[in-house]
Scaffold this motif. Sequence first.
Motif, PDB file in Angstrom:
ATOM      1  N   VAL A  54       0.658  -1.554  -0.508  1.00  0.00           N
ATOM      2  CA  VAL A  54      -0.441   0.143   0.087  1.00  0.00           C
ATOM      3  C   VAL A  54       1.047   0.977   0.168  1.00  0.00           C
ATOM      4  CG1 VAL A  54      -1.123   1.166   1.945  1.00  0.00           C
ATOM      5  CG2 VAL A  54      -1.701  -0.616   0.657  1.00  0.00           C
ATOM      6  N   GLY A  69       2.415   1.495  -3.273  1.00  0.00           N
ATOM      7  CA  GLY A  69       0.981   2.319  -4.276  1.00  0.00           C
ATOM      8  C   GLY A  69       1.279   0.306  -4.871  1.00  0.00           C
ATOM      9  N   LEU A  70      -0.512   0.224  -5.038  1.00  0.00           N
ATOM     10  CA  LEU A  70      -0.983  -1.093  -5.572  1.00  0.00           C
ATOM     11  C   LEU A  70       0.015  -1.270  -7.032  1.00  0.00           C
ATOM     12  CD1 LEU A  70      -4.779  -1.494  -4.756  1.00  0.00           C
ATOM     13  CD2 LEU A  70      -2.111  -2.601  -3.493  1.00  0.00           C
ATOM     14  N   LEU A 118      -2.327   6.514   4.207  1.00  0.00           N
ATOM     15  CA  LEU A 118      -2.843   6.489   3.093  1.00  0.00           C
ATOM     16  C   LEU A 118      -4.461   7.768   3.591  1.00  0.00           C
ATOM     17  CD1 LEU A 118      -4.702   3.496   3.405  1.00  0.00           C
ATOM     18  CD2 LEU A 118      -3.810   4.574   1.801  1.00  0.00           C
ATOM     19  N   PHE A 174      -3.517  10.927   4.141  1.00  0.00           N
ATOM     20  CA  PHE A 174      -3.074  12.110   3.273  1.00  0.00           C
ATOM     21  C   PHE A 174      -2.625  11.287   1.964  1.00  0.00           C
ATOM     22  CE2 PHE A 174      -1.590  12.661   7.214  1.00  0.00           C
ATOM     23  CZ  PHE A 174      -2.746  13.765   7.960  1.00  0.00           C
ATOM     24  N   PRO A 187      -3.392   9.036  -0.723  1.00  0.00           N
ATOM     25  CA  PRO A 187      -4.528   8.093  -0.026  1.00  0.00           C
ATOM     26  C   PRO A 187      -4.629   6.606  -1.521  1.00  0.00           C
ATOM     27  CG  PRO A 187      -5.976   9.914  -1.250  1.00  0.00           C
ATOM     28  CD  PRO A 187      -4.499  10.040  -0.904  1.00  0.00           C
ATOM     29  N   TYR A 188      -3.263   6.895  -2.665  1.00  0.00           N
ATOM     30  CA  TYR A 188      -3.083   6.212  -3.713  1.00  0.00           C
ATOM     31  C   TYR A 188      -1.703   5.408  -3.318  1.00  0.00           C
ATOM     32  CZ  TYR A 188      -7.950   6.969  -5.582  1.00  0.00           C
ATOM     33  OH  TYR A 188      -8.487   6.930  -5.933  1.00  0.00           O
ATOM     34  N   GLY A 189      -0.970   5.805  -2.631  1.00  0.00           N
ATOM     35  CA  GLY A 189       0.234   5.565  -2.071  1.00  0.00           C
ATOM     36  C   GLY A 189       1.409   5.767  -3.120  1.00  0.00           C
ATOM     37  N   GLY A 232       1.252   4.698  -6.406  1.00  0.00           N
ATOM     38  CA  GLY A 232      -0.096   4.372  -7.423  1.00  0.00           C
ATOM     39  C   GLY A 232      -0.943   5.075  -8.470  1.00  0.00           C
ATOM     40  N   ARG A 287      -7.399   6.715  -9.636  1.00  0.00           N
ATOM     41  CA  ARG A 287      -8.488   5.958 -10.460  1.00  0.00           C
ATOM     42  C   ARG A 287      -9.152   6.936 -10.726  1.00  0.00           C
ATOM     43  NH1 ARG A 287     -10.663   1.379  -7.573  1.00  0.00           N
ATOM     44  NH2 ARG A 287     -12.092   2.396  -7.528  1.00  0.00           N
ATOM     45  N   GLU A 340     -12.879   8.263 -12.603  1.00  0.00           N
ATOM     46  CA  GLU A 340     -13.845   7.949 -12.290  1.00  0.00           C
ATOM     47  C   GLU A 340     -14.574   8.495 -12.928  1.00  0.00           C
ATOM     48  OE1 GLU A 340     -15.334   4.559  -9.204  1.00  0.00           O
ATOM     49  OE2 GLU A 340     -14.231   5.720  -8.235  1.00  0.00           O
ATOM     50  N   ARG A 341     -16.138   8.231 -13.915  1.00  0.00           N
ATOM     51  CA  ARG A 341     -17.217   8.718 -14.169  1.00  0.00           C
ATOM     52  C   ARG A 341     -18.406   8.479 -13.753  1.00  0.00           C
ATOM     53  NH1 ARG A 341     -13.032   8.736 -18.386  1.00  0.00           N
ATOM     54  NH2 ARG A 341     -12.040  10.858 -18.551  1.00  0.00           N
ATOM     55  N   VAL A 342     -19.547   9.283 -14.142  1.00  0.00           N
ATOM     56  CA  VAL A 342     -21.103   8.438 -13.610  1.00  0.00           C
ATOM     57  C   VAL A 342     -20.847   7.094 -15.403  1.00  0.00           C
ATOM     58  CG1 VAL A 342     -22.985   8.493 -13.235  1.00  0.00           C
ATOM     59  CG2 VAL A 342     -21.242   9.749 -11.769  1.00  0.00           C
TER      60      VAL A 342
END
Lengths: 300, 372
Positions: free
Chosen positions: A236, A239-240, A284, A286, A288-290, A293, A296, A298-300
């Motif tokens: 983590v 980053g994944l 995490l 501060f 959130p994506y490592g 990483g 992401r 995202e769109r609806v």
Amino acid sequence: MELFLQLIVTGVMLGSIFALVSLGWVLIYKCSGVLNLAMGELTMIGGYVCLSFYQKLVTIMPVNYAFVLALFGTIIIGLILGLLTERVFLRKMIGEPVLAVIMVTVGLSFFFKGLVFMIWDTDTQVFLPRIFSIEPIVVGGITVGAVYLWSFIAAMILMVVFICFFKYTRWGLSMQACADDEMAALSLGVSAKFVYALAWAIAFMAAGVGGTLLGNINGLNYSVSSLGLLVLPAVVLGGLNSVPGAIVGGITIGILQNLAGGYGEAFVPGSKEVAPFVFMVIFLLFKPYGLWGWERIERV
Amino acid sequence: MSYLPCGTYFESYADDQKWWRTNFIKGKMIFMVLLLVAAPYIVGSQWLSVFYTINYYILAALGVQLLIGYCGQITLGHAAFVAVGGYTSAMMVLFLPWPQFMVDAGLVYPISIVCAGFTAGLWSVLFGLPSARVKGFYLIMTTMAAQWITLRLVITQLSKIGGREQSFPLPPGVIKIGPWVIDSDDKIYYFSVILVLICLIAMGNLLRSKMGRAWIAIRDNDIAAETMGVNIVVYKLLAFFVAGFFAGIAGAFWISALFFVSPENYEWFYSLLWVGIILIGGVGSIQGIVFGSAFVVMVFKLLEMSVLSLSDVLMVSYPEWGWVTTKIIFFKESAFGLAIIFFLIYEPNGLSYRYWQIKNYFNLWPFSYTGK
């Protein structure tokens, strides 16, 4: 200051093992999006397989050869087990929701744990006769156990091999393609099933070597599997889906754990095991994506 | 949604929204409550402990179902919150200087249950905070961290209070509600039934409220929910709070069954077990919790019985095979792992989906075409 340096150096060496194991983890995640919570058990299996090989081989040849051969055997068994696990359990889960796949790996961890205890029992077992000498190596006032040094070297070699494989071979390229854009890779004729199987095989092999090294340091018992779980904070942190992130994260967690063990234990008992997790939660909040990483979008 | 029996229809919205919509369902529910009350007399006392274990798992898995099944926040550290509940309740009962009239009136334990709920809820919110920014795997990691941190804290700090090392025994007679001293299996059983009914009704009604609809919107698509005016941070934290509250109640109940608290009742295994329960029962279904808990506990019980009888046979007739009996304990764990895996592969919708299909088959019986 001496203690501090000492702790840092040991931490880096220990961290290199974590880095090796988390490399396998990241490869699985990158290629197939599977979050593998059975990593601790994979480490444990590797350690025990190597131990059995070693005990058989050491009766007929010198210690060093026996260990190297046993390590080879572990890698091959890891390859076979990885391919088999992927084929039997995980291939059917392609396209299922994330939670279901995670729980399959959890089920795998129960299954493997029970299996290991059934075959090898729960007592602590050590590699006898000792492979690495007890005499510590002293460099500039810092003492380093031979086990740690050799673990570091072995982990580094294996890591370089894996990274080269990932970067420069045809199979590695197809893995990269799958990680990047699965649909596009499939339409260009990359076999996703083959890539997933390869990722699991690599994870098993890396975890096997990691387990062997950890077993050499502390002896093999149930706690190796919880050490294997320390890989998750490491992953983590970096980053994944980042291979260099896994290495940096692994070494950071190793140092952190050692520092907490050296300094924190006096104030808060048990801080050695908790420190990586506490650090991870705060981290995490501060980032959130490592460190590296993919964020992401995202769109609806 | 399930289909109504042929020829049944409603003329007002209120009728359509009712909990129990037909007389048959009413009758079924009353029959089930009667069955629960009569259970100790029907099955005999040795199964009572199995029944209240099922009820405990239902209580604990409620929160997991709320988070995973209704709010889409994956959690793998629920045992930590159950532990917080259990320890809060035990500490309050044992160490707080209660006035004598409250002890005599039996108010101590009920108050401690509610407090345990709140403490566990707040502790859960603390670890839910990252959910405002992260989701999916990163959230799993923070809930796993909750598991490690809480258990370490309990083992290293709380367990030392009062000079005892690992576990706190609760002396008999301490746990009582009003004049009702909980000291035998059937009292524990009835207490668990009452708690489960209250919690299930509360959960069902919460899901029919504004809050529940907001959670379901977040689960289905949190960005869409945000654009429609749902404050996702507040509702996610609320979900964590309510889930932690249920977990706290579960923990506080379980000390009345065990008469002690000790860290090994809250291992990571249990967090995973409860997630396994809702997956086996069915994600996003209240019946699923009940089915899953019953299934898991029964499987464990049956495995245990068969293992014990097998080892008896082996000990008597084949002493040289005695080593098998020591290995066979781990077989249980392996078998459970395999059960989870094969359930997920071959029955991914869980038991509640199967139940739904059976129910609809009978509801639509003469014309049983459902369009599937």
